[in-house]
Design an enzyme around this catalytic site. Structure first.
Site, short mmCIF file in Angstrom:
data_model
loop_
_atom_site.label_atom_id
_atom_site.label_comp_id
_atom_site.label_asym_id
_atom_site.label_seq_id
_atom_site.Cartn_x
_atom_site.Cartn_y
_atom_site.Cartn_z
N VAL A 150 11.38 62.78 -18.84
CA VAL A 150 11.53 64.19 -18.45
C VAL A 150 11.68 65.10 -19.68
O VAL A 150 11.21 66.24 -19.67
CB VAL A 150 12.76 64.34 -17.52
CG1 VAL A 150 13.06 65.80 -17.24
CG2 VAL A 150 12.51 63.61 -16.21
N TYR A 151 12.29 64.60 -20.75
CA TYR A 151 12.53 65.43 -21.94
C TYR A 151 11.25 65.66 -22.77
O TYR A 151 11.26 66.47 -23.70
CB TYR A 151 13.65 64.85 -22.80
CG TYR A 151 15.05 65.15 -22.28
CD1 TYR A 151 15.24 65.81 -21.06
CD2 TYR A 151 16.18 64.79 -23.00
CE1 TYR A 151 16.51 66.08 -20.58
CE2 TYR A 151 17.46 65.08 -22.53
CZ TYR A 151 17.62 65.72 -21.31
OH TYR A 151 18.89 65.98 -20.85
N ILE A 160 15.61 48.32 -17.41
CA ILE A 160 16.70 48.02 -18.35
C ILE A 160 17.98 47.57 -17.63
O ILE A 160 18.79 46.84 -18.20
CB ILE A 160 16.96 49.24 -19.27
CG1 ILE A 160 17.68 48.81 -20.56
CG2 ILE A 160 17.72 50.34 -18.55
CD1 ILE A 160 17.68 49.88 -21.64
N ASP A 181 18.66 57.15 -16.53
CA ASP A 181 20.07 57.52 -16.32
C ASP A 181 20.48 57.26 -14.87
O ASP A 181 21.51 56.61 -14.60
CB ASP A 181 20.21 59.01 -16.67
CG ASP A 181 21.63 59.47 -16.86
OD1 ASP A 181 22.53 58.62 -16.83
OD2 ASP A 181 21.83 60.69 -17.03
N SER A 241 14.18 60.08 -24.57
CA SER A 241 13.56 61.43 -24.60
C SER A 241 12.09 61.48 -24.18
O SER A 241 11.52 62.56 -24.12
CB SER A 241 13.66 62.08 -25.99
OG SER A 241 14.92 62.67 -26.17
N THR A 242 11.47 60.32 -23.91
CA THR A 242 10.02 60.36 -23.67
C THR A 242 9.65 60.52 -22.20
O THR A 242 8.47 60.52 -21.86
CB THR A 242 9.33 59.09 -24.21
OG1 THR A 242 9.82 57.96 -23.49
CG2 THR A 242 9.60 58.90 -25.69
P1 ADP Z 1 14.69 61.49 -20.94
O1 ADP Z 1 15.35 62.58 -20.14
O2 ADP Z 1 15.51 61.11 -22.18
O3 ADP Z 1 13.27 61.78 -21.24
P2 ADP Z 1 13.94 59.62 -18.81
O4 ADP Z 1 14.85 58.73 -18.05
O5 ADP Z 1 13.23 60.70 -18.06
O6 ADP Z 1 14.83 60.20 -20.02
O7 ADP Z 1 12.86 58.77 -19.57
C1 ADP Z 1 13.14 57.98 -20.69
C2 ADP Z 1 12.34 56.69 -20.64
O8 ADP Z 1 12.96 55.79 -19.73
C3 ADP Z 1 10.90 56.87 -20.14
O9 ADP Z 1 10.07 56.11 -21.01
C4 ADP Z 1 10.93 56.24 -18.76
O10 ADP Z 1 9.67 55.64 -18.44
C5 ADP Z 1 11.98 55.16 -18.95
N1 ADP Z 1 12.62 54.63 -17.75
C6 ADP Z 1 12.78 55.17 -16.52
N2 ADP Z 1 13.46 54.31 -15.71
C7 ADP Z 1 13.74 53.21 -16.45
C8 ADP Z 1 14.41 51.96 -16.20
N3 ADP Z 1 14.96 51.67 -15.03
N4 ADP Z 1 14.49 51.06 -17.23
C9 ADP Z 1 13.97 51.33 -18.45
N5 ADP Z 1 13.34 52.49 -18.74
C10 ADP Z 1 13.22 53.41 -17.76
#
Ligand code: ADP
Length: 176
Positions: free
Chosen positions: A125-126, A16, A39, A122-123
């Site tokens: 770590v959450y 993203i 994040d 949320s999908t």
């Molecule tokens: P949460 O704590 O809300 O679950 P995460 O970052 O652990 O947040 O995961 C949320 C989503 O973001 C997951 O589907 C993960 O695969 C995705 N994700 C991780 N890194 C990126 C990135 N650089 N760009 C887009 N999506 C990402």
């Protein structure tokens, strides 16, 4: 003329932080001070100024959203929203996840944002189940687009191929 809703939703697989859209949404935590996953990637790409602006916001409750500049990101804005931690579905997780999408889109509307990209909130770590989260995300985005004309394009950014497949199937008619 107002574009059809179908043309205003797209699915994109990748990172993203690379997207040149008006706003990207961050799946943040309540501190807004960065973390892992998407994040961490957003904070790394945006640079320290993002952390400084986030610090001044003083956190964000689950289900709400806050907006900052994008700094070194190609996106002008970052909308930080805090998804619920999955705890079996008995703790209002569905409602809170829907609020994340709704509040993020409301902020986008307020700032006249035309193009916005969401990660799968949320999908990671959450632990929110991916298919269930996908249904909620699509429902909220569709109902927002039906009611508001400012947003021209909403992109569901799927880091994982499996998520891209889910969204494409759920939206129907989009090639896999
Ligand atoms: P949460 O704590 O809300 O679950 P995460 O970052 O652990 O947040 O995961 C949320 C989503 O973001 C997951 O589907 C993960 O695969 C995705 N994700 C991780 N890194 C990126 C990135 N650089 N760009 C887009 N999506 C990402």
């Amino acid at each position: 003329m107002e574009k059809e809703r179908k043309e205003r939703i797209e699915v994109w697989q990748g990172d993203i932080t690379k997207l040149r859209v008006d706003a990207i949404v961050n799946a943040a935590n309540t501190s807004l001070l960065g973390g892992g996953g998407v994040d961490g990637a957003i904070h790394r790409a945006a640079g320290r100024e993002l952390l400084e602006e986030c610090r001044r916001l003083g956190g964000c409750p689950t289900g709400e959203a806050r907006i900052t500049h994008g700094y070194k990101l190609p996106a002008e804005w970052v909308i930080h929203t805090v998804g619920p931690v999955w705890s079996g579905g008995e703790g209002d997780e569905d409602v809170l996840l829907a609020s994340c999408y709704r509040n993020s889109l409301a902020l986008a509307e307020k700032h006249q944002i035309k193009t916005i990209a969401f990660p799968c909130i949320s999908t990671g770590v959450y632990g929110f189940p991916a298919e269930r989260a996908c249904q909620i995300a699509i429902r909220e985005v569709k109902s927002f687009l039906d009611a508001h004309a400012t947003a021209e394009k909403v992109t569901f950014v799927c880091f994982l191929e499996s998520d891209a497949g889910l969204y494409r199937r759920a939206l129907g008619g989009l090639p896999e």
